[in-house]
Structures are given as structure tokens and as C-alpha cells.
Design a protein around this motif. Sequence first.
Motif, PDB file in Angstrom:
ATOM      1  N   TRP A 148      -9.595 -43.059  18.736  1.00  0.00           N
ATOM      2  CA  TRP A 148     -10.965 -43.379  18.355  1.00  0.00           C
ATOM      3  C   TRP A 148     -11.896 -42.997  19.499  1.00  0.00           C
ATOM      4  O   TRP A 148     -11.612 -43.278  20.649  1.00  0.00           O
ATOM      5  N   PHE A 149     -13.030 -42.401  19.170  1.00  0.00           N
ATOM      6  CA  PHE A 149     -14.066 -42.074  20.137  1.00  0.00           C
ATOM      7  C   PHE A 149     -15.238 -42.994  19.830  1.00  0.00           C
ATOM      8  O   PHE A 149     -15.857 -42.894  18.772  1.00  0.00           O
ATOM      9  N   ILE A 150     -15.522 -43.898  20.757  1.00  0.00           N
ATOM     10  CA  ILE A 150     -16.529 -44.923  20.514  1.00  0.00           C
ATOM     11  C   ILE A 150     -17.635 -44.796  21.553  1.00  0.00           C
ATOM     12  O   ILE A 150     -17.376 -44.839  22.758  1.00  0.00           O
ATOM     13  N   ILE A 151     -18.871 -44.645  21.073  1.00  0.00           N
ATOM     14  CA  ILE A 151     -20.001 -44.576  22.000  1.00  0.00           C
ATOM     15  C   ILE A 151     -20.590 -45.972  22.185  1.00  0.00           C
ATOM     16  O   ILE A 151     -20.455 -46.832  21.328  1.00  0.00           O
ATOM     17  N   GLY A 152     -21.209 -46.170  23.321  1.00  0.00           N
ATOM     18  CA  GLY A 152     -21.829 -47.464  23.606  1.00  0.00           C
ATOM     19  C   GLY A 152     -20.824 -48.592  23.701  1.00  0.00           C
ATOM     20  O   GLY A 152     -21.049 -49.693  23.201  1.00  0.00           O
ATOM     21  N   ALA A 153     -19.703 -48.338  24.365  1.00  0.00           N
ATOM     22  CA  ALA A 153     -18.595 -49.303  24.370  1.00  0.00           C
ATOM     23  C   ALA A 153     -18.675 -50.336  25.489  1.00  0.00           C
ATOM     24  O   ALA A 153     -17.759 -51.126  25.651  1.00  0.00           O
ATOM     25  N   SER A 154     -19.777 -50.375  26.218  1.00  0.00           N
ATOM     26  CA  SER A 154     -19.872 -51.362  27.296  1.00  0.00           C
ATOM     27  C   SER A 154     -20.421 -52.702  26.822  1.00  0.00           C
ATOM     28  O   SER A 154     -20.313 -53.704  27.512  1.00  0.00           O
ATOM     29  N   ARG A 155     -20.991 -52.724  25.611  1.00  0.00           N
ATOM     30  CA  ARG A 155     -21.528 -53.985  25.088  1.00  0.00           C
ATOM     31  C   ARG A 155     -21.782 -53.878  23.587  1.00  0.00           C
ATOM     32  O   ARG A 155     -21.676 -52.807  23.002  1.00  0.00           O
ATOM     33  N   GLY A 156     -22.079 -54.999  22.986  1.00  0.00           N
ATOM     34  CA  GLY A 156     -22.474 -55.035  21.587  1.00  0.00           C
ATOM     35  C   GLY A 156     -21.403 -54.579  20.617  1.00  0.00           C
ATOM     36  O   GLY A 156     -20.201 -54.790  20.824  1.00  0.00           O
ATOM     37  N   LEU A 157     -21.849 -53.940  19.551  1.00  0.00           N
ATOM     38  CA  LEU A 157     -20.954 -53.513  18.479  1.00  0.00           C
ATOM     39  C   LEU A 157     -19.918 -52.500  18.961  1.00  0.00           C
ATOM     40  O   LEU A 157     -18.748 -52.564  18.578  1.00  0.00           O
ATOM     41  N   GLY A 158     -20.326 -51.576  19.832  1.00  0.00           N
ATOM     42  CA  GLY A 158     -19.377 -50.592  20.368  1.00  0.00           C
ATOM     43  C   GLY A 158     -18.227 -51.252  21.100  1.00  0.00           C
ATOM     44  O   GLY A 158     -17.068 -50.869  20.936  1.00  0.00           O
ATOM     45  N   LEU A 159     -18.531 -52.262  21.886  1.00  0.00           N
ATOM     46  CA  LEU A 159     -17.498 -52.992  22.622  1.00  0.00           C
ATOM     47  C   LEU A 159     -16.559 -53.724  21.668  1.00  0.00           C
ATOM     48  O   LEU A 159     -15.340 -53.681  21.831  1.00  0.00           O
ATOM     49  N   GLU A 160     -17.107 -54.361  20.672  1.00  0.00           N
ATOM     50  CA  GLU A 160     -16.266 -55.105  19.723  1.00  0.00           C
ATOM     51  C   GLU A 160     -15.371 -54.177  18.909  1.00  0.00           C
ATOM     52  O   GLU A 160     -14.210 -54.498  18.636  1.00  0.00           O
ATOM     53  N   SER A 194     -16.896 -44.747  25.526  1.00  0.00           N
ATOM     54  CA  SER A 194     -17.901 -44.068  26.324  1.00  0.00           C
ATOM     55  C   SER A 194     -19.127 -44.944  26.555  1.00  0.00           C
ATOM     56  O   SER A 194     -19.412 -45.871  25.804  1.00  0.00           O
ATOM     57  N   GLY A 195     -19.820 -44.593  27.626  1.00  0.00           N
ATOM     58  CA  GLY A 195     -21.066 -45.255  27.980  1.00  0.00           C
ATOM     59  C   GLY A 195     -21.694 -44.513  29.137  1.00  0.00           C
ATOM     60  O   GLY A 195     -21.065 -43.644  29.744  1.00  0.00           O
ATOM     61  N   ARG A 196     -22.925 -44.855  29.450  1.00  0.00           N
ATOM     62  CA  ARG A 196     -23.587 -44.181  30.575  1.00  0.00           C
ATOM     63  C   ARG A 196     -22.896 -44.482  31.899  1.00  0.00           C
ATOM     64  O   ARG A 196     -22.913 -43.667  32.806  1.00  0.00           O
ATOM     65  N   ASP A 197     -22.313 -45.674  31.996  1.00  0.00           N
ATOM     66  CA  ASP A 197     -21.626 -46.080  33.224  1.00  0.00           C
ATOM     67  C   ASP A 197     -20.186 -46.463  32.883  1.00  0.00           C
ATOM     68  O   ASP A 197     -19.944 -47.553  32.369  1.00  0.00           O
ATOM     69  N   PRO A 198     -19.208 -45.579  33.127  1.00  0.00           N
ATOM     70  CA  PRO A 198     -17.829 -45.876  32.757  1.00  0.00           C
ATOM     71  C   PRO A 198     -17.266 -47.113  33.451  1.00  0.00           C
ATOM     72  O   PRO A 198     -16.380 -47.766  32.917  1.00  0.00           O
ATOM     73  N   ARG A 249      -3.723 -46.366  26.906  1.00  0.00           N
ATOM     74  CA  ARG A 249      -4.313 -46.115  25.593  1.00  0.00           C
ATOM     75  C   ARG A 249      -5.827 -46.255  25.600  1.00  0.00           C
ATOM     76  O   ARG A 249      -6.476 -46.109  24.577  1.00  0.00           O
ATOM     77  N   VAL A 250      -6.405 -46.545  26.768  1.00  0.00           N
ATOM     78  CA  VAL A 250      -7.854 -46.690  26.877  1.00  0.00           C
ATOM     79  C   VAL A 250      -8.362 -45.764  27.969  1.00  0.00           C
ATOM     80  O   VAL A 250      -7.870 -45.783  29.096  1.00  0.00           O
ATOM     81  N   LEU A 251      -9.339 -44.955  27.622  1.00  0.00           N
ATOM     82  CA  LEU A 251      -9.965 -44.062  28.579  1.00  0.00           C
ATOM     83  C   LEU A 251     -11.466 -44.304  28.535  1.00  0.00           C
ATOM     84  O   LEU A 251     -12.093 -44.140  27.488  1.00  0.00           O
ATOM     85  N   ALA A 252     -12.036 -44.732  29.654  1.00  0.00           N
ATOM     86  CA  ALA A 252     -13.485 -44.921  29.758  1.00  0.00           C
ATOM     87  C   ALA A 252     -14.088 -43.631  30.296  1.00  0.00           C
ATOM     88  O   ALA A 252     -13.658 -43.121  31.326  1.00  0.00           O
ATOM     89  N   VAL A 253     -15.078 -43.101  29.577  1.00  0.00           N
ATOM     90  CA  VAL A 253     -15.718 -41.852  29.987  1.00  0.00           C
ATOM     91  C   VAL A 253     -17.235 -42.018  30.030  1.00  0.00           C
ATOM     92  O   VAL A 253     -17.801 -42.820  29.297  1.00  0.00           O
ATOM     93  N   GLU A 254     -17.848 -41.244  30.909  1.00  0.00           N
ATOM     94  CA  GLU A 254     -19.306 -41.230  30.996  1.00  0.00           C
ATOM     95  C   GLU A 254     -19.864 -40.395  29.855  1.00  0.00           C
ATOM     96  O   GLU A 254     -19.365 -39.307  29.565  1.00  0.00           O
ATOM     97  N   LEU A 255     -20.890 -40.910  29.207  1.00  0.00           N
ATOM     98  CA  LEU A 255     -21.532 -40.155  28.129  1.00  0.00           C
ATOM     99  C   LEU A 255     -22.998 -40.527  28.042  1.00  0.00           C
ATOM    100  O   LEU A 255     -23.351 -41.691  27.850  1.00  0.00           O
ATOM    101  N   ASP A 256     -23.843 -39.522  28.215  1.00  0.00           N
ATOM    102  CA  ASP A 256     -25.278 -39.659  27.985  1.00  0.00           C
ATOM    103  C   ASP A 256     -25.581 -38.717  26.830  1.00  0.00           C
ATOM    104  O   ASP A 256     -25.493 -37.497  26.981  1.00  0.00           O
TER     105      ASP A 256
END
Length: 78
Positions: A4-16, A31-35, A48-55
Motif C-alpha cells: 500500500w502507498f499511503i500519503i499523509g501517513a504522519s497523522r489523521g486518516l492516512g495514519l489510521e 509517506s509524508g513531508r517529514d519521514p 514491512r513499513v517504509l517511511a518516505v519523504e513526499l511533497d
Amino acid sequence: MKTWFIIGASRGLGLEIARAVFAAGDQVVASGRDPEKVKAALGSADNRVLAVELDVTDTSSIKSAVHAAVQLSLQFAV
């Protein structure tokens, strides 16, 4: 296993969504602006989890994040 590729995963719906996907046994490219914030929000991550920077306003950032997701997916496809 799905990737799964999830944007805005540092908070809110993306995190959940990321938490639910990880709990279901699939792998997550979160993904998020600040990995570092993404990693902190998801807790200790395994392979199984990869945090990546994404703007989403930066084309090179998008390409880099998608490339990382493809590489992770290929790693588990074998």
C-alpha cells in the motif's frame, strides 16, 4: 502480501489507514513531508513499513517516493 502507498501517513486518516494495513499483514509505504514524523507516528517499524519523504508539489519528490515503493514491492515479490 499487498503493498500500500499511503500519503499523509504522519497523522489523521492516512495514519489510521497505515496502521490498519500494517495490522492486516500487508506492507506499507507511508509517506509524508517529514519521514521522521511518519516513523514516530507508526512506532517501531519492521521490514514491512517504509517511511518516505513526499511533497506532492515536487515532481522529483513524487518520483523518488514511487521508486522506493516499487523497490519495496519487488523485494517481497520473489
